[in-house]
Design a protein around this motif. Structure first.
Motif, PDB file in Angstrom:
ATOM      1  N   ASP A  92      -1.613  24.979  -3.604  1.00 13.92           N
ATOM      2  CA  ASP A  92      -2.789  25.858  -3.608  1.00 13.92           C
ATOM      3  C   ASP A  92      -2.599  27.047  -2.672  1.00 13.92           C
ATOM      4  O   ASP A  92      -2.884  28.197  -3.034  1.00 13.92           O
ATOM      5  CB  ASP A  92      -4.031  25.071  -3.206  1.00 13.92           C
ATOM      6  CG  ASP A  92      -4.404  24.012  -4.238  1.00 13.92           C
ATOM      7  OD1 ASP A  92      -3.949  24.130  -5.387  1.00 13.92           O
ATOM      8  OD2 ASP A  92      -5.134  23.067  -3.882  1.00 13.92           O
ATOM      9  N   LEU A  93      -2.121  26.756  -1.475  1.00 16.62           N
ATOM     10  CA  LEU A  93      -1.900  27.839  -0.507  1.00 16.62           C
ATOM     11  C   LEU A  93      -0.790  28.770  -0.973  1.00 16.62           C
ATOM     12  O   LEU A  93      -0.863  29.992  -0.775  1.00 16.62           O
ATOM     13  CB  LEU A  93      -1.565  27.243   0.865  1.00 16.62           C
ATOM     14  CG  LEU A  93      -2.692  26.463   1.557  1.00 16.62           C
ATOM     15  CD1 LEU A  93      -2.185  25.844   2.854  1.00 16.62           C
ATOM     16  CD2 LEU A  93      -3.878  27.386   1.847  1.00 16.62           C
ATOM     17  N   GLY A  94       0.254  28.208  -1.585  1.00 17.91           N
ATOM     18  CA  GLY A  94       1.346  29.035  -2.077  1.00 17.91           C
ATOM     19  C   GLY A  94       0.906  29.982  -3.184  1.00 17.91           C
ATOM     20  O   GLY A  94       1.287  31.158  -3.197  1.00 17.91           O
ATOM     21  N   VAL A  95       0.092  29.469  -4.116  1.00 19.11           N
ATOM     22  CA  VAL A  95      -0.417  30.321  -5.191  1.00 19.11           C
ATOM     23  C   VAL A  95      -1.299  31.428  -4.624  1.00 19.11           C
ATOM     24  O   VAL A  95      -1.175  32.602  -5.009  1.00 19.11           O
ATOM     25  CB  VAL A  95      -1.198  29.464  -6.215  1.00 19.11           C
ATOM     26  CG1 VAL A  95      -2.004  30.361  -7.164  1.00 19.11           C
ATOM     27  CG2 VAL A  95      -0.242  28.602  -7.005  1.00 19.11           C
ATOM     28  N   ALA A  96      -2.197  31.064  -3.709  1.00 21.76           N
ATOM     29  CA  ALA A  96      -3.072  32.077  -3.113  1.00 21.76           C
ATOM     30  C   ALA A  96      -2.263  33.131  -2.369  1.00 21.76           C
ATOM     31  O   ALA A  96      -2.541  34.346  -2.479  1.00 21.76           O
ATOM     32  CB  ALA A  96      -4.060  31.402  -2.162  1.00 21.76           C
ATOM     33  N   ALA A  97      -1.258  32.710  -1.618  1.00 25.03           N
ATOM     34  CA  ALA A  97      -0.466  33.649  -0.836  1.00 25.03           C
ATOM     35  C   ALA A  97       0.347  34.580  -1.729  1.00 25.03           C
ATOM     36  O   ALA A  97       0.382  35.806  -1.505  1.00 25.03           O
ATOM     37  CB  ALA A  97       0.454  32.888   0.120  1.00 25.03           C
ATOM     38  N   ILE A  98       0.993  34.040  -2.760  1.00 22.97           N
ATOM     39  CA  ILE A  98       1.888  34.873  -3.559  1.00 22.97           C
ATOM     40  C   ILE A  98       1.109  35.798  -4.490  1.00 22.97           C
ATOM     41  O   ILE A  98       1.537  36.927  -4.763  1.00 22.97           O
ATOM     42  CB  ILE A  98       2.885  34.005  -4.342  1.00 22.97           C
ATOM     43  CG1 ILE A  98       4.097  34.843  -4.751  1.00 22.97           C
ATOM     44  CG2 ILE A  98       2.237  33.393  -5.565  1.00 22.97           C
ATOM     45  CD1 ILE A  98       5.268  34.038  -5.213  1.00 22.97           C
ATOM     46  N   ILE A  99      -0.063  35.373  -4.973  1.00 21.10           N
ATOM     47  CA  ILE A  99      -0.885  36.268  -5.788  1.00 21.10           C
ATOM     48  C   ILE A  99      -1.434  37.405  -4.930  1.00 21.10           C
ATOM     49  O   ILE A  99      -1.444  38.576  -5.347  1.00 21.10           O
ATOM     50  CB  ILE A  99      -2.027  35.488  -6.460  1.00 21.10           C
ATOM     51  CG1 ILE A  99      -1.466  34.581  -7.559  1.00 21.10           C
ATOM     52  CG2 ILE A  99      -3.054  36.442  -7.059  1.00 21.10           C
ATOM     53  CD1 ILE A  99      -0.801  35.330  -8.702  1.00 21.10           C
ATOM     54  N   THR A 100      -1.875  37.083  -3.735  1.00 17.79           N
ATOM     55  CA  THR A 100      -2.360  38.130  -2.818  1.00 17.79           C
ATOM     56  C   THR A 100      -1.238  39.098  -2.474  1.00 17.79           C
ATOM     57  O   THR A 100      -1.430  40.321  -2.461  1.00 17.79           O
ATOM     58  CB  THR A 100      -2.909  37.493  -1.538  1.00 17.79           C
ATOM     59  OG1 THR A 100      -3.943  36.567  -1.879  1.00 17.79           O
ATOM     60  CG2 THR A 100      -3.482  38.555  -0.610  1.00 17.79           C
ATOM     61  N   PHE A 101      -0.057  38.565  -2.210  1.00 16.16           N
ATOM     62  CA  PHE A 101       1.093  39.410  -1.888  1.00 16.16           C
ATOM     63  C   PHE A 101       1.490  40.259  -3.096  1.00 16.16           C
ATOM     64  O   PHE A 101       1.891  41.417  -2.946  1.00 16.16           O
ATOM     65  CB  PHE A 101       2.250  38.530  -1.439  1.00 16.16           C
ATOM     66  CG  PHE A 101       3.426  39.289  -0.907  1.00 16.16           C
ATOM     67  CD1 PHE A 101       3.287  40.131   0.189  1.00 16.16           C
ATOM     68  CD2 PHE A 101       4.678  39.167  -1.493  1.00 16.16           C
ATOM     69  CE1 PHE A 101       4.371  40.831   0.685  1.00 16.16           C
ATOM     70  CE2 PHE A 101       5.760  39.869  -1.007  1.00 16.16           C
ATOM     71  CZ  PHE A 101       5.610  40.705   0.088  1.00 16.16           C
ATOM     72  N   ALA A 102       1.379  39.691  -4.298  1.00 17.46           N
ATOM     73  CA  ALA A 102       1.776  40.411  -5.500  1.00 17.46           C
ATOM     74  C   ALA A 102       0.876  41.598  -5.794  1.00 17.46           C
ATOM     75  O   ALA A 102       1.313  42.589  -6.391  1.00 17.46           O
ATOM     76  CB  ALA A 102       1.779  39.459  -6.694  1.00 17.46           C
ATOM     77  N   VAL A 103      -0.380  41.504  -5.398  1.00 17.05           N
ATOM     78  CA  VAL A 103      -1.303  42.613  -5.627  1.00 17.05           C
ATOM     79  C   VAL A 103      -0.853  43.862  -4.881  1.00 17.05           C
ATOM     80  O   VAL A 103      -0.976  44.986  -5.384  1.00 17.05           O
ATOM     81  CB  VAL A 103      -2.732  42.195  -5.215  1.00 17.05           C
ATOM     82  CG1 VAL A 103      -3.668  43.401  -5.174  1.00 17.05           C
ATOM     83  CG2 VAL A 103      -3.272  41.137  -6.169  1.00 17.05           C
ATOM     84  N   PHE A 104      -0.281  43.679  -3.700  1.00 16.27           N
ATOM     85  CA  PHE A 104       0.129  44.819  -2.880  1.00 16.27           C
ATOM     86  C   PHE A 104       1.634  45.086  -2.959  1.00 16.27           C
ATOM     87  O   PHE A 104       2.068  46.228  -2.798  1.00 16.27           O
ATOM     88  CB  PHE A 104      -0.282  44.575  -1.419  1.00 16.27           C
ATOM     89  CG  PHE A 104      -1.747  44.346  -1.244  1.00 16.27           C
ATOM     90  CD1 PHE A 104      -2.639  45.402  -1.269  1.00 16.27           C
ATOM     91  CD2 PHE A 104      -2.251  43.056  -1.072  1.00 16.27           C
ATOM     92  CE1 PHE A 104      -4.009  45.201  -1.102  1.00 16.27           C
ATOM     93  CE2 PHE A 104      -3.607  42.839  -0.912  1.00 16.27           C
ATOM     94  CZ  PHE A 104      -4.493  43.911  -0.925  1.00 16.27           C
ATOM     95  N   HIS A 105       2.433  44.042  -3.193  1.00 14.81           N
ATOM     96  CA  HIS A 105       3.895  44.192  -3.265  1.00 14.81           C
ATOM     97  C   HIS A 105       4.410  43.400  -4.456  1.00 14.81           C
ATOM     98  O   HIS A 105       5.001  42.321  -4.290  1.00 14.81           O
ATOM     99  CB  HIS A 105       4.551  43.715  -1.968  1.00 14.81           C
ATOM    100  CG  HIS A 105       4.006  44.375  -0.737  1.00 14.81           C
ATOM    101  ND1 HIS A 105       4.367  45.650  -0.359  1.00 14.81           N
ATOM    102  CD2 HIS A 105       3.117  43.927   0.196  1.00 14.81           C
ATOM    103  CE1 HIS A 105       3.732  45.972   0.761  1.00 14.81           C
ATOM    104  NE2 HIS A 105       2.964  44.947   1.112  1.00 14.81           N
ATOM    105  N   PRO A 106       4.190  43.884  -5.669  1.00 10.51           N
ATOM    106  CA  PRO A 106       4.532  43.091  -6.864  1.00 10.51           C
ATOM    107  C   PRO A 106       6.015  42.783  -7.010  1.00 10.51           C
ATOM    108  O   PRO A 106       6.378  41.685  -7.446  1.00 10.51           O
ATOM    109  CB  PRO A 106       4.023  43.959  -8.020  1.00 10.51           C
ATOM    110  CG  PRO A 106       3.918  45.335  -7.466  1.00 10.51           C
ATOM    111  CD  PRO A 106       3.588  45.170  -6.017  1.00 10.51           C
ATOM    112  N   VAL A 107       6.885  43.718  -6.658  1.00 10.48           N
ATOM    113  CA  VAL A 107       8.324  43.497  -6.838  1.00 10.48           C
ATOM    114  C   VAL A 107       8.813  42.405  -5.883  1.00 10.48           C
ATOM    115  O   VAL A 107       9.521  41.471  -6.290  1.00 10.48           O
ATOM    116  CB  VAL A 107       9.108  44.803  -6.628  1.00 10.48           C
ATOM    117  CG1 VAL A 107      10.608  44.535  -6.713  1.00 10.48           C
ATOM    118  CG2 VAL A 107       8.701  45.839  -7.671  1.00 10.48           C
ATOM    119  N   ALA A 108       8.444  42.518  -4.615  1.00 11.57           N
ATOM    120  CA  ALA A 108       8.863  41.522  -3.633  1.00 11.57           C
ATOM    121  C   ALA A 108       8.291  40.149  -3.980  1.00 11.57           C
ATOM    122  O   ALA A 108       8.977  39.127  -3.854  1.00 11.57           O
ATOM    123  CB  ALA A 108       8.413  41.938  -2.232  1.00 11.57           C
ATOM    124  N   ALA A 109       7.049  40.112  -4.451  1.00 14.39           N
ATOM    125  CA  ALA A 109       6.438  38.839  -4.831  1.00 14.39           C
ATOM    126  C   ALA A 109       7.150  38.220  -6.025  1.00 14.39           C
ATOM    127  O   ALA A 109       7.326  36.996  -6.086  1.00 14.39           O
ATOM    128  CB  ALA A 109       4.958  39.040  -5.144  1.00 14.39           C
TER     129      ALA A 109
END
Length: 215
Positions: A140-157
């Protein structure tokens, strides 16, 4: 092609917790944190349904064997959710055909779902429930973290999601081999015990006759 990393990441996350992906994207879009989220994911009814189903999954995902039943039901739901979210993201951006985006999101979601379901089956072999709870919280925490990160840094995510997906597939293959080897050894031990029992039975039956010849 600028939306492809976001589609890939959302597909990977949908294979683990599709309801969390829809809920997070909807909240981020409704609060104005990103313009990449289509209006259909920001609707109040969609957010309410996604929130209720997310709570149901949060409970079911932490109970041994119930989580595997839940995963089997979602073998179809998660890839479809990944495909729909990917197509919606591409339709909003306009830089990818919706069909191709749906294929990317759906196939990625299917692979990550297989990794999750296979890992859960292996974890359920442990008698204690704490490993299920810890793994569910990490997901759950991993999904929340990577989706949040993807919104601002999609390539790195997307790079992180790709590494996690490949690592998960490698672990799944390793676990499958270990389980197959364990079952093979167990069947061999059962066969050895059966043959030993058959060999000992004639000797046990012949021993009284041998003793009676002395009288």
């Amino acid at each position: 092609m600028s939306v492809l990393p976001l589609v890939f990441t959302s597909g990977w996350a949908s294979g683990i917790n599709a309801y969390a992906v829809v809920l997070l994207f909807g909240v981020f879009g409704a609060t104005g944190l990103t313009d990449e989220v289509p209006a259909s994911l920001q609707r109040t009814d969609v957010l309410v349904v996604a929130g209720v189903l997310f709570l149901c999954e949060a409970v079911a995902d932490k109970i041994p064997y119930v989580d595997s039943i839940w995963d089997s039901v979602h073998t179809v739901i998660r890839p479809i959710a990944g495909a729909v979210v990917g197509a919606l993201l591409a339709g909003q951006n306009g830089s990818l055909p919706e069909l191709a985006a749906g294929a990317v999101g759906g196939s990625t979601a299917l692979l990550s779902h297989l990794v999750k379901a296979g890992t859960r089956m292996a974890v359920n072999s442990s008698p204690e429930p704490f490993s299920n709870i810890a793994l569910s919280l990490a997901e759950d925490l991993g999904v929340a973290a990577i989706i949040t990160f993807a919104v601002f840094h999609p390539v790195a995510a997307s790079v992180i999601a790709a590494v996690l997906l490949l690592s998960g597939l490698a672990i799944l293959v390793f676990l499958a081999r270990q389980i197959r080897r364990f079952r093979r050894r167990r069947s061999q031990r059962r066969e050895e015990r059966r043959l030993a029992a058959l060999g000992a039975r004639p000797r046990a039956q012949g021993s009284p006759d041998d003793g009676s010849d002395h009288f």
